[in-house]
Design an enzyme around this catalytic site. Structure first.
Site, short mmCIF file in Angstrom:
data_model
loop_
_atom_site.label_atom_id
_atom_site.label_comp_id
_atom_site.label_asym_id
_atom_site.label_seq_id
_atom_site.Cartn_x
_atom_site.Cartn_y
_atom_site.Cartn_z
N GLU A 1 -20.13 16.59 -17.08
CA GLU A 1 -20.91 15.35 -17.42
C GLU A 1 -20.58 14.38 -16.35
OE1 GLU A 1 -20.50 11.54 -20.52
OE2 GLU A 1 -19.01 13.01 -20.71
N HIS B 1 -17.31 8.22 -16.63
CA HIS B 1 -16.29 9.18 -16.12
C HIS B 1 -16.33 9.22 -14.72
CE1 HIS B 1 -15.98 10.18 -20.07
NE2 HIS B 1 -17.35 10.33 -20.23
N GLU C 1 -26.01 8.01 -24.60
CA GLU C 1 -25.79 9.32 -24.73
C GLU C 1 -27.04 10.21 -24.50
OE1 GLU C 1 -22.89 10.62 -24.68
OE2 GLU C 1 -21.45 9.46 -25.44
N HIS D 1 -24.21 8.34 -20.17
CA HIS D 1 -23.53 9.67 -20.70
C HIS D 1 -24.06 10.70 -21.10
CE1 HIS D 1 -19.43 7.25 -20.68
NE2 HIS D 1 -20.08 6.09 -20.46
#
Length: 222
Positions: free
Chosen positions: A56, A18, A186, A111
């Site tokens: 995040e 992101h 993750e 992430h």
């Protein structure tokens, strides 16, 4: 006079998911780009956040920077897919292209998840079924090494997705388009109060970085 060629410096591409400017650039990040396997996906997304509002994208960026410093100190050449947290993108296909162009020995995408509040733990995704040789055993070995690094650091494996910390995926563009060994971590669930608390502190993010770096170095045989 005989001169020996110095050994090639290992290259690791770190891909913090992101970006901080994505939320204000809907048209740009919603544009569809190639995602592999004949599919397209939006260029990028905004990511999730803790219930307290810690985003995040900021977590990903800080953990990647911390991981990069550890790897650099070990003589690894580190390439980032983005060098700031207030911009837009890059798109998922561009992120994969950065790893390919760098001829990376490993590509690690960083992430955090946004699952139900009761879910906890990390998982590592890899491309399956593989689309090229690098996505086969090399990527799986990288994923296994990252799982071991995080588990050895005391992080719990996910109890809501995958198996034993691993998640085989065919829908992640950055993995599908990679021609280098690549995996996506993750780190945990930002909607879980305990994990959110750890992710929101510099000390917690340093623990994640050390675990990711340890797994990456193990994969590289360092």
């Amino acid at each position: 006079m005989h001169t020996s060629t110095p050994p090639r410096q290992a290259v690791v591409v770190l891909d913090p998911g992101h970006n901080g400017g994505n939320a204000s650039a809907a048209a740009a990040i919603n544009r569809h780009v190639p995602a592999g396997r004949g599919r397209t996906k939006p260029c990028n997304t905004t990511g999730t956040s803790t219930d307290a509002g810690y985003p995040e994208h900021a977590f990903n960026f800080d953990v990647a920077q911390r991981t990069g410093r550890i790897l650099s100190a070990e003589g690894i050449r580190v390439v980032f897919t983005r060098d700031a947290d207030d911009e837009v993108g890059p798109c998922v296909d561009e992120r994969a292209a950065i790893g390919n162009a760098a001829e990376a020995d490993a590509v690690v995408s960083i992430h955090a998840d946004g699952a139900a509040a009761g879910a906890r733990g990390f998982h590592v995704a890899y491309s399956a079924p593989p689309l090229n040789t690098a996505q086969g055993q090399p990527a799986r070995r990288l994923a296994d090494a990252l799982v071991s690094g995080l588990a050895d650091a005391g992080f719990p494996v996910a109890d809501y997705i995958g198996a034993a910390g691993l998640s085989a995926r065919d829908d992640l563009a950055g993995l599908n388009l990679s021609e280098r060994p690549a995996a996506l971590v993750e780190c945990g669930n930002m909607r879980n109060a305990t994990e959110a608390a750890a992710m929101s502190t510099p000390e917690g993010r340093q623990r994640y970085a050390e675990a990711i770096a340890a797994g990456t170095l193990d994969f590289l045989g360092r």
